[in-house]
Design an enzyme around this catalytic site. Structure first.
Site, PDB file in Angstrom:
ATOM      1  N   ASN A  49     -10.307   0.449   1.099  1.00  0.00           N
ATOM      2  CA  ASN A  49      -8.841   0.496   0.988  1.00  0.00           C
ATOM      3  C   ASN A  49      -8.438   0.044  -0.422  1.00  0.00           C
ATOM      4  O   ASN A  49      -8.562  -1.131  -0.750  1.00  0.00           O
ATOM      5  CB  ASN A  49      -8.258  -0.426   2.068  1.00  0.00           C
ATOM      6  CG  ASN A  49      -6.747  -0.531   2.004  1.00  0.00           C
ATOM      7  OD1 ASN A  49      -6.111  -0.073   1.053  1.00  0.00           O
ATOM      8  ND2 ASN A  49      -6.169  -1.147   3.022  1.00  0.00           N
ATOM      9  N   HIS A  95      -2.693   7.027   3.807  1.00  0.00           N
ATOM     10  CA  HIS A  95      -3.246   5.827   3.185  1.00  0.00           C
ATOM     11  C   HIS A  95      -4.630   5.557   3.765  1.00  0.00           C
ATOM     12  O   HIS A  95      -4.809   5.523   4.986  1.00  0.00           O
ATOM     13  CB  HIS A  95      -2.301   4.648   3.424  1.00  0.00           C
ATOM     14  CG  HIS A  95      -2.869   3.343   2.977  1.00  0.00           C
ATOM     15  ND1 HIS A  95      -3.591   3.209   1.810  1.00  0.00           N
ATOM     16  CD2 HIS A  95      -2.842   2.107   3.549  1.00  0.00           C
ATOM     17  CE1 HIS A  95      -3.975   1.955   1.672  1.00  0.00           C
ATOM     18  NE2 HIS A  95      -3.537   1.272   2.719  1.00  0.00           N
ATOM     19  N   CYS A 117       0.823  -1.222   0.000  1.00  0.00           N
ATOM     20  CA  CYS A 117       0.000   0.000   0.000  1.00  0.00           C
ATOM     21  C   CYS A 117       0.850   1.263   0.000  1.00  0.00           C
ATOM     22  O   CYS A 117       0.326   2.357  -0.223  1.00  0.00           O
ATOM     23  CB  CYS A 117      -0.934  -0.007   1.200  1.00  0.00           C
ATOM     24  SG  CYS A 117      -2.009  -1.436   1.180  1.00  0.00           S
TER      25      CYS A 117
HETATM   26  N1  ACO Z   1     -18.487  -8.212  10.435  1.00  0.00           N
HETATM   27  C1  ACO Z   1     -18.874  -8.567  11.653  1.00  0.00           C
HETATM   28  N2  ACO Z   1     -18.018  -9.040  12.578  1.00  0.00           N
HETATM   29  C2  ACO Z   1     -16.720  -9.151  12.225  1.00  0.00           C
HETATM   30  C3  ACO Z   1     -16.252  -8.793  10.960  1.00  0.00           C
HETATM   31  C4  ACO Z   1     -17.203  -8.309  10.046  1.00  0.00           C
HETATM   32  N3  ACO Z   1     -16.867  -7.920   8.796  1.00  0.00           N
HETATM   33  N4  ACO Z   1     -14.931  -9.020  10.914  1.00  0.00           N
HETATM   34  C5  ACO Z   1     -14.558  -9.489  12.111  1.00  0.00           C
HETATM   35  N5  ACO Z   1     -15.648  -9.575  12.920  1.00  0.00           N
HETATM   36  C6  ACO Z   1     -15.739 -10.041  14.299  1.00  0.00           C
HETATM   37  C7  ACO Z   1     -14.577 -10.897  14.698  1.00  0.00           C
HETATM   38  O1  ACO Z   1     -14.822 -12.235  14.290  1.00  0.00           O
HETATM   39  C8  ACO Z   1     -14.570 -10.739  16.175  1.00  0.00           C
HETATM   40  O2  ACO Z   1     -15.568 -11.555  16.725  1.00  0.00           O
HETATM   41  P1  ACO Z   1     -15.362 -12.283  18.159  1.00  0.00           P
HETATM   42  O3  ACO Z   1     -15.179 -11.171  19.137  1.00  0.00           O
HETATM   43  O4  ACO Z   1     -16.619 -13.052  18.315  1.00  0.00           O
HETATM   44  O5  ACO Z   1     -14.128 -13.113  17.989  1.00  0.00           O
HETATM   45  C9  ACO Z   1     -15.018  -9.286  16.388  1.00  0.00           C
HETATM   46  O6  ACO Z   1     -15.647  -8.881  15.152  1.00  0.00           O
HETATM   47  C10 ACO Z   1     -13.899  -8.321  16.686  1.00  0.00           C
HETATM   48  O7  ACO Z   1     -12.855  -8.603  15.791  1.00  0.00           O
HETATM   49  P2  ACO Z   1     -11.517  -7.799  15.874  1.00  0.00           P
HETATM   50  O8  ACO Z   1     -10.599  -8.313  14.839  1.00  0.00           O
HETATM   51  O9  ACO Z   1     -11.023  -7.763  17.265  1.00  0.00           O
HETATM   52  O10 ACO Z   1     -12.026  -6.325  15.480  1.00  0.00           O
HETATM   53  P3  ACO Z   1     -11.206  -5.005  15.412  1.00  0.00           P
HETATM   54  O11 ACO Z   1     -11.849  -3.981  16.249  1.00  0.00           O
HETATM   55  O12 ACO Z   1      -9.739  -5.204  15.570  1.00  0.00           O
HETATM   56  O13 ACO Z   1     -11.451  -4.558  13.891  1.00  0.00           O
HETATM   57  C11 ACO Z   1     -10.349  -4.594  11.756  1.00  0.00           C
HETATM   58  C12 ACO Z   1     -11.017  -5.415  12.838  1.00  0.00           C
HETATM   59  C13 ACO Z   1     -11.367  -3.629  11.168  1.00  0.00           C
HETATM   60  C14 ACO Z   1      -9.842  -5.520  10.673  1.00  0.00           C
HETATM   61  C15 ACO Z   1      -9.189  -3.771  12.373  1.00  0.00           C
HETATM   62  O14 ACO Z   1      -8.369  -4.603  13.154  1.00  0.00           O
HETATM   63  C16 ACO Z   1      -8.372  -3.092  11.328  1.00  0.00           C
HETATM   64  O15 ACO Z   1      -8.829  -2.230  10.611  1.00  0.00           O
HETATM   65  N6  ACO Z   1      -7.099  -3.453  11.221  1.00  0.00           N
HETATM   66  C17 ACO Z   1      -6.235  -2.876  10.200  1.00  0.00           C
HETATM   67  C18 ACO Z   1      -6.571  -3.497   8.881  1.00  0.00           C
HETATM   68  C19 ACO Z   1      -5.901  -2.780   7.764  1.00  0.00           C
HETATM   69  O16 ACO Z   1      -5.910  -1.571   7.715  1.00  0.00           O
HETATM   70  N7  ACO Z   1      -5.327  -3.552   6.871  1.00  0.00           N
HETATM   71  C20 ACO Z   1      -4.681  -3.075   5.735  1.00  0.00           C
HETATM   72  C21 ACO Z   1      -3.516  -2.203   6.105  1.00  0.00           C
HETATM   73  S1  ACO Z   1      -2.128  -2.389   5.120  1.00  0.00           S
HETATM   74  C22 ACO Z   1      -2.743  -2.261   3.626  1.00  0.00           C
HETATM   75  O17 ACO Z   1      -3.549  -1.421   3.394  1.00  0.00           O
HETATM   76  C23 ACO Z   1      -2.342  -3.224   2.615  1.00  0.00           C
END
Ligand code: ACO
Length: 321
Positions: A272, A242, A108
């Site tokens: 993204n 980003h 990215c």
């Molecule tokens: N819908 C509903 N529930 C979901 C979803 C969804 N789409 N995805 C995950 N969950 C659930 C999980 O299973 C989990 O359930 P559980 O508590 O029963 O186990 C719960 O939601 C919480 O999951 P977490 O992973 O702890 O949620 P978090 O608050 O961390 O958010 C997220 C997840 C949005 C992915 C966040 O961690 C994030 O944005 N991380 C960075 C991702 C990113 O930016 N990646 C790319 C960067 S580098 C690049 O761009 C190439």
């Protein structure tokens, strides 16, 4: 080096969070509150090459240059149909350019990597008018049964034309290995000597860890560039970060203790789009007349690897027809 042309292109197909909730165990409220994303554009009938070509033509038109004036084409891309030839080579044909080209994969952060490389080419006189195209289709490397990754991404392309001039002031690129927190593996053929089967593994991501690394890395890059150039956050008119997650952008903003107006976003509409995200945002702001002559802009991106790229530049207004 300065930017003299911008362009972007997005797929026609708008996919809302509710549409995803039709086949994934997710909801509009989960996606919106955790990421800020309301919809994304996904390639369906068009191709990534067409998107890249469209963005490149718009950037060329705004720069006032013709395809034959370009003496280097750098493409930023993580994955497309061909491993070889490069997306850049494919684009040469449709654009009508005849110049050296290659693809770089800076995840990215690829657009900032491409700008840094273009800056070096221009400083050394290796090239004078460079077209940079960041074209990404992350929708094709996600597992569409995995709600934790597939809801985050969108497809898109951005292009910039750069040449000699006062603009970019400083770059900072970094890299450190964190393969396990985010990877996408593609299949490889077996050989008589290496029979280990390498099958495709769609994107695997430890979201929380990526979140933590991204915020830390971006803050470090921004602080370093500010300090190195004798600036404070107040001296920056716009932070083009980003567009990975609204909460990541917000964490960085809160750390810098600066007003929201300095952090324009479009992740709400596009998700993204990997290395295209900052370029699409820059093109939109420039075409809307929001970037003014002399504005100081900080770009900061991070991506799988883990790699980061940040840059400071003074903006020169671009005229669009
Ligand atoms: N819908 C509903 N529930 C979901 C979803 C969804 N789409 N995805 C995950 N969950 C659930 C999980 O299973 C989990 O359930 P559980 O508590 O029963 O186990 C719960 O939601 C919480 O999951 P977490 O992973 O702890 O949620 P978090 O608050 O961390 O958010 C997220 C997840 C949005 C992915 C966040 O961690 C994030 O944005 N991380 C960075 C991702 C990113 O930016 N990646 C790319 C960067 S580098 C690049 O761009 C190439």
């Amino acid at each position: 080096m300065k930017i003299i042309g911008t362009g972007s292109a997005l797929p026609q197909k708008v996919v809302t969070n509710d549409m995803l909730a039709g086949f994934l165990d997710t909801s509009d409220s989960w996606i919106t509150t955790r990421t800020g994303i309301r919809s994304r554009r996904l390639l369906s009938t068009e191709t990534l090459r067409e998107l890249a070509n469209d963005a490149a033509l718009k950037a060329l038109e705004s720069s006032g240059l013709r395809p034959e004036d370009i003496d280097y084409l750098i493409c930023s891309n993580v994955a497309n149909t061909y491993v070889s030839p490069s997306l850049g080579s494919i684009l040469l044909g449709s654009l009508g350019c005849c110049c050296p080209t290659f693809d770089l994969n800076g995840a990215c952060a690829g657009l900032v990597y491409a700008l840094d490389m273009a800056d070096a080419f221009i400083k050394t006189g290796k090239a004078h008018r460079i077209l940079i195209v960041a074209a990404e289709q992350p929708s094709r490397f996600c597992d569409w049964h995995d709600r934790s990754t597939s809801v985050l991404f969108g497809d898109g392309a951005a292009a910039l034309v750069v040449t000699e001039g006062e603009g970019f002031m400083d770059f900072r690129l970094t890299g450190e290995n964190h393969t396990d927190v985010m990877y996408y593996k593609r299949s490889l053929e077996v050989t008589p000597y290496d029979r280990v089967e390498e099958k495709t593994t769609p994107l695997v991501m430890e979201g929380r860890e990526v979140f933590r690394i991204a915020v830390e890395a971006s803050v470090r890059d921004v602080d370093t560039l500010l300090e190195r150039n004798g600036l404070t956050g107040n001296d920056i008119d716009f932070f083009l970060l980003h567009q990975a997650n609204m909460r990541i952008i917000e964490c960085i903003r809160v750390h810098l203790d600066l007003p929201r107006e300095k952090f324009p976003t479009n992740i709400q509409n596009y998700g993204n789009t990997s290395s295209a995200s900052i370029g699409i945002l820059m093109d939109e702001l420039s075409r809307e007349g929001k970037l003014k002559d002399g504005d100081t802009i900080m770009m900061s991106a991070f991506g799988g690897g883990f790699v980061t790229g940040a840059a400071i530049l003074k903006w020169s207004e671009i005229k669009y027809n």
